[in-house]
Scaffold this motif. Structure first.
Motif, PDB file in Angstrom:
ATOM      1  N   THR A   1       0.864  -1.225   0.043  1.00 41.50           N
ATOM      2  CA  THR A   1       0.033   0.047  -0.179  1.00 41.50           C
ATOM      3  C   THR A   1       0.947   1.326   0.141  1.00 41.50           C
ATOM      4  OG1 THR A   1      -1.526  -1.276   1.483  1.00 41.50           O
ATOM      5  CG2 THR A   1      -1.970   1.191   1.132  1.00 41.50           C
ATOM      6  N   HIS A   2       2.016   1.134   0.711  1.00 40.60           N
ATOM      7  CA  HIS A   2       2.872   2.232   0.784  1.00 40.60           C
ATOM      8  C   HIS A   2       3.418   2.773  -0.643  1.00 40.60           C
ATOM      9  CE1 HIS A   2       2.720   3.445   4.954  1.00 40.60           C
ATOM     10  NE2 HIS A   2       2.728   2.172   5.464  1.00 40.60           N
ATOM     11  N   GLN A   3       3.846   1.641  -1.228  1.00 42.24           N
ATOM     12  CA  GLN A   3       4.488   1.698  -2.499  1.00 42.24           C
ATOM     13  C   GLN A   3       3.531   2.257  -3.578  1.00 42.24           C
ATOM     14  OE1 GLN A   3       5.977  -2.272  -3.591  1.00 42.24           O
ATOM     15  NE2 GLN A   3       7.834  -2.056  -2.166  1.00 42.24           N
ATOM     16  N   TRP A   4       2.354   1.941  -3.393  1.00 44.59           N
ATOM     17  CA  TRP A   4       1.144   2.317  -4.509  1.00 44.59           C
ATOM     18  C   TRP A   4       0.846   3.691  -3.935  1.00 44.59           C
ATOM     19  CZ3 TRP A   4      -0.807   1.802  -8.918  1.00 44.59           C
ATOM     20  CH2 TRP A   4      -2.053   2.059  -9.156  1.00 44.59           C
ATOM     21  N   SER A   5       0.865   4.038  -2.830  1.00 43.20           N
ATOM     22  CA  SER A   5       0.513   5.245  -2.248  1.00 43.20           C
ATOM     23  C   SER A   5       1.760   6.254  -2.863  1.00 43.20           C
ATOM     24  CB  SER A   5       0.381   5.325  -0.779  1.00 43.20           C
ATOM     25  OG  SER A   5       0.352   6.827  -0.387  1.00 43.20           O
ATOM     26  N   ARG A   6       2.850   5.863  -2.672  1.00 43.56           N
ATOM     27  CA  ARG A   6       3.856   7.155  -3.172  1.00 43.56           C
ATOM     28  C   ARG A   6       3.826   7.306  -4.647  1.00 43.56           C
ATOM     29  NH1 ARG A   6       6.946   3.890   0.666  1.00 43.56           N
ATOM     30  NH2 ARG A   6       7.838   2.393  -0.846  1.00 43.56           N
ATOM     31  N   THR A   7       3.553   6.180  -5.468  1.00 39.60           N
ATOM     32  CA  THR A   7       3.532   6.093  -6.694  1.00 39.60           C
ATOM     33  C   THR A   7       2.276   7.283  -7.250  1.00 39.60           C
ATOM     34  OG1 THR A   7       4.622   4.096  -7.184  1.00 39.60           O
ATOM     35  CG2 THR A   7       2.909   5.039  -8.945  1.00 39.60           C
ATOM     36  N   ILE A   8       1.205   6.871  -6.669  1.00 43.28           N
ATOM     37  CA  ILE A   8      -0.025   8.027  -7.391  1.00 43.28           C
ATOM     38  C   ILE A   8       0.128   9.412  -6.689  1.00 43.28           C
ATOM     39  CG2 ILE A   8      -2.300   7.909  -6.840  1.00 43.28           C
ATOM     40  CD1 ILE A   8      -1.488   5.690  -8.931  1.00 43.28           C
ATOM     41  N   ALA A   9       0.792   9.240  -5.568  1.00 38.37           N
ATOM     42  CA  ALA A   9       0.799  10.702  -5.048  1.00 38.37           C
ATOM     43  C   ALA A   9       1.715  11.564  -5.864  1.00 38.37           C
ATOM     44  CB  ALA A   9       1.541  10.711  -3.261  1.00 38.37           C
ATOM     45  N   SER A  10       2.610  11.032  -6.449  1.00 32.78           N
ATOM     46  CA  SER A  10       3.766  11.754  -7.375  1.00 32.78           C
ATOM     47  C   SER A  10       3.153  12.158  -8.684  1.00 32.78           C
ATOM     48  CB  SER A  10       5.007  10.829  -7.627  1.00 32.78           C
ATOM     49  OG  SER A  10       4.450   9.788  -8.495  1.00 32.78           O
ATOM     50  N   TYR A  11       1.809  12.161  -8.868  1.00 29.35           N
ATOM     51  CA  TYR A  11       1.321  12.445 -10.145  1.00 29.35           C
ATOM     52  C   TYR A  11       0.317  13.675 -10.023  1.00 29.35           C
ATOM     53  CZ  TYR A  11       3.674   8.686 -12.526  1.00 29.35           C
ATOM     54  OH  TYR A  11       4.645   7.855 -12.886  1.00 29.35           O
ATOM     55  N   ASP A  12      -0.048  14.355 -10.887  1.00 33.19           N
ATOM     56  CA  ASP A  12      -1.039  15.370 -10.897  1.00 33.19           C
ATOM     57  C   ASP A  12      -2.427  15.030 -11.775  1.00 33.19           C
ATOM     58  OD1 ASP A  12       0.869  17.515  -9.630  1.00 33.19           O
ATOM     59  OD2 ASP A  12       1.767  17.309 -11.725  1.00 33.19           O
ATOM     60  N   ALA A  13      -2.122  13.987 -12.470  1.00 33.79           N
ATOM     61  CA  ALA A  13      -3.411  13.819 -13.426  1.00 33.79           C
ATOM     62  C   ALA A  13      -3.198  12.215 -13.783  1.00 33.79           C
ATOM     63  CB  ALA A  13      -3.420  14.658 -14.652  1.00 33.79           C
ATOM     64  N   PHE A  14      -4.222  11.808 -14.260  1.00 34.22           N
ATOM     65  CA  PHE A  14      -4.257  10.225 -14.657  1.00 34.22           C
ATOM     66  C   PHE A  14      -5.175  10.002 -16.015  1.00 34.22           C
ATOM     67  CE2 PHE A  14      -4.650  10.891 -10.138  1.00 34.22           C
ATOM     68  CZ  PHE A  14      -3.475  10.237  -9.687  1.00 34.22           C
ATOM     69  N   VAL A  15      -4.510   9.119 -16.836  1.00 32.20           N
ATOM     70  CA  VAL A  15      -5.401   8.601 -17.791  1.00 32.20           C
ATOM     71  C   VAL A  15      -5.604   7.107 -17.544  1.00 32.20           C
ATOM     72  CG1 VAL A  15      -5.331   7.854 -20.259  1.00 32.20           C
ATOM     73  CG2 VAL A  15      -4.320  10.377 -19.707  1.00 32.20           C
ATOM     74  N   PHE A  16      -6.839   6.712 -17.361  1.00 30.85           N
ATOM     75  CA  PHE A  16      -7.209   5.284 -17.102  1.00 30.85           C
ATOM     76  C   PHE A  16      -7.381   4.591 -18.209  1.00 30.85           C
ATOM     77  CE2 PHE A  16      -8.129   7.625 -12.873  1.00 30.85           C
ATOM     78  CZ  PHE A  16      -7.571   6.625 -12.184  1.00 30.85           C
ATOM     79  N   VAL A  17      -6.805   3.515 -18.522  1.00 28.48           N
ATOM     80  CA  VAL A  17      -6.879   2.502 -19.377  1.00 28.48           C
ATOM     81  C   VAL A  17      -7.676   1.377 -19.196  1.00 28.48           C
ATOM     82  CG1 VAL A  17      -5.782   0.988 -21.224  1.00 28.48           C
ATOM     83  CG2 VAL A  17      -4.840   3.170 -20.804  1.00 28.48           C
ATOM     84  N   THR A  18      -8.814   1.277 -19.515  1.00 24.84           N
ATOM     85  CA  THR A  18      -9.701   0.071 -18.975  1.00 24.84           C
ATOM     86  C   THR A  18     -10.311  -0.494 -19.990  1.00 24.84           C
ATOM     87  OG1 THR A  18     -11.423  -0.410 -17.387  1.00 24.84           O
ATOM     88  CG2 THR A  18     -11.560   1.621 -18.461  1.00 24.84           C
ATOM     89  N   PRO A  19     -10.422  -1.860 -20.011  1.00 26.62           N
ATOM     90  CA  PRO A  19     -11.617  -2.555 -20.787  1.00 26.62           C
ATOM     91  C   PRO A  19     -12.666  -2.605 -20.068  1.00 26.62           C
ATOM     92  CG  PRO A  19     -10.202  -4.155 -19.318  1.00 26.62           C
ATOM     93  CD  PRO A  19      -9.736  -2.791 -19.015  1.00 26.62           C
ATOM     94  N   GLU A  20     -13.554  -3.313 -20.677  1.00 25.21           N
ATOM     95  CA  GLU A  20     -15.130  -3.429 -20.154  1.00 25.21           C
ATOM     96  C   GLU A  20     -15.378  -4.721 -19.671  1.00 25.21           C
ATOM     97  OE1 GLU A  20     -19.692  -2.871 -21.632  1.00 25.21           O
ATOM     98  OE2 GLU A  20     -18.432  -1.320 -21.693  1.00 25.21           O
ATOM     99  N   TYR A  21     -15.303  -5.180 -18.367  1.00 24.78           N
ATOM    100  CA  TYR A  21     -15.874  -6.492 -18.044  1.00 24.78           C
ATOM    101  C   TYR A  21     -17.257  -6.403 -17.430  1.00 24.78           C
ATOM    102  CZ  TYR A  21     -11.028  -7.563 -17.977  1.00 24.78           C
ATOM    103  OH  TYR A  21      -9.623  -7.931 -18.440  1.00 24.78           O
ATOM    104  N   ASN A  22     -18.100  -7.283 -18.128  1.00 21.73           N
ATOM    105  CA  ASN A  22     -19.641  -7.274 -17.710  1.00 21.73           C
ATOM    106  C   ASN A  22     -20.081  -6.120 -17.163  1.00 21.73           C
ATOM    107  OD1 ASN A  22     -19.691 -10.133 -17.852  1.00 21.73           O
ATOM    108  ND2 ASN A  22     -18.425 -10.417 -15.957  1.00 21.73           N
ATOM    109  N   ARG A  23     -19.951  -5.070 -18.214  1.00 25.58           N
ATOM    110  CA  ARG A  23     -20.580  -3.503 -18.140  1.00 25.58           C
ATOM    111  C   ARG A  23     -19.839  -2.765 -17.098  1.00 25.58           C
ATOM    112  NH1 ARG A  23     -26.139  -2.478 -20.452  1.00 25.58           N
ATOM    113  NH2 ARG A  23     -26.649  -4.620 -21.415  1.00 25.58           N
ATOM    114  N   SER A  24     -18.652  -3.221 -16.666  1.00 23.68           N
ATOM    115  CA  SER A  24     -18.144  -2.364 -15.484  1.00 23.68           C
ATOM    116  C   SER A  24     -16.632  -2.609 -15.725  1.00 23.68           C
ATOM    117  CB  SER A  24     -18.412  -2.633 -14.195  1.00 23.68           C
ATOM    118  OG  SER A  24     -18.102  -1.909 -13.483  1.00 23.68           O
ATOM    119  N   VAL A  25     -15.748  -1.958 -14.683  1.00 25.04           N
ATOM    120  CA  VAL A  25     -14.353  -2.107 -14.756  1.00 25.04           C
ATOM    121  C   VAL A  25     -13.883  -3.251 -14.249  1.00 25.04           C
ATOM    122  CG1 VAL A  25     -14.129   0.499 -14.568  1.00 25.04           C
ATOM    123  CG2 VAL A  25     -14.158  -0.817 -12.539  1.00 25.04           C
ATOM    124  N   PRO A  26     -12.726  -3.705 -14.676  1.00 19.22           N
ATOM    125  CA  PRO A  26     -12.201  -4.574 -13.950  1.00 19.22           C
ATOM    126  C   PRO A  26     -11.977  -4.595 -12.497  1.00 19.22           C
ATOM    127  CG  PRO A  26     -10.631  -4.103 -15.823  1.00 19.22           C
ATOM    128  CD  PRO A  26     -11.668  -2.885 -15.347  1.00 19.22           C
TER     129      PRO A  26
END
Length: 203
Positions: free
Chosen positions: A70-95
């Motif tokens: 969680t700490h590693q994920w937190s540090r990574t996401i905290a370091s960015y200002d904006a996001f582009v989410f690349v997602t497929p559609e699984y059963n009408r929703s996100v993975p």
């Protein structure tokens, strides 16, 4: 400078998301702000973080993480200002992997901007609608422009009968201008939200 993360939402074997994210990064390189060095685009792969199903005892709102993943994920996401989410559609929703990764954190997402590049037999648009709702709860400002890639028209497969063939992304000519418009919106919204991010960091 605006730091933009292109987040690969799928973790399954044979996923197409890694190729889509690479197309996003490559196509972004011709955007004026990125060419000028005013913004950067980097790929962030959820699969590389080994996140289990949410295993933090405290709600993410409190930021009291006990696990190193969680700490590693937190540090990574905290370091960015904006996001582009690349997602497929699984059963009408996100993975589940993407929703789970969002749920691990709260403040690291807040007061940042997000855009979407989806893909699927119907362009993944229903997944994006669910994703907009989830991100609103963690105070992410989603931009209007999105890119939806159709499996049958925006990909080329060496073996169409093989479900594990991720294919090559060969998007129609209208997709790159849409991506650049989305980046314009992301950069503008990220700049507008910067004072709120600074205020949050001060508390």
């Amino acid at each position: 400078m605006t730091k933009i993360a292109v987040i690969i939402g799928s973790t399954r074997p044979g996923r197409r998301g890694a190729n889509v994210a690479q197309w996003v990064q490559d196509a972004s390189n011709s955007h004026e702000a990125i060419k000028a060095g005013d913004a950067t685009v980097e790929i962030v792969d959820i699969a590389e973080f080994g996140l289990p199903l949410l295993d933090e005892a405290m709600p993410a709102l409190f930021g009291q993480y006990r696990n190193e993943h969680t700490h590693q994920w937190s540090r990574t996401i905290a370091s960015y200002d904006a996001f582009v989410f690349v997602t497929p559609e699984y059963n009408r929703s996100v993975p589940a992997s993407l929703k789970n990764a969002i749920d691990f954190l709260y403040h690291e997402w807040s007061n940042k901007a997000a855009g979407f590049v989806s893909y699927g037999t119907q362009g993944g648009v229903r997944a994006v609608e669910h994703l907009r709702t989830a991100l609103a709860e963690v105070k992410v400002a989603d931009v209007a422009t999105a890119v939806g890639l159709q499996i049958f028209t925006d990909f080329t497969f060496s073996d169409p009968t093989n479900p594990l063939d991720p294919g090559t992304v060969t998007p129609g000519p209208h997709h790159e201008p849409a991506l650049h418009k989305m980046l314009d919106e992301l950069i503008a919204w990220s700049g507008a939200l910067k004072p709120l991010r600074a205020e949050g960091a001060a508390h």
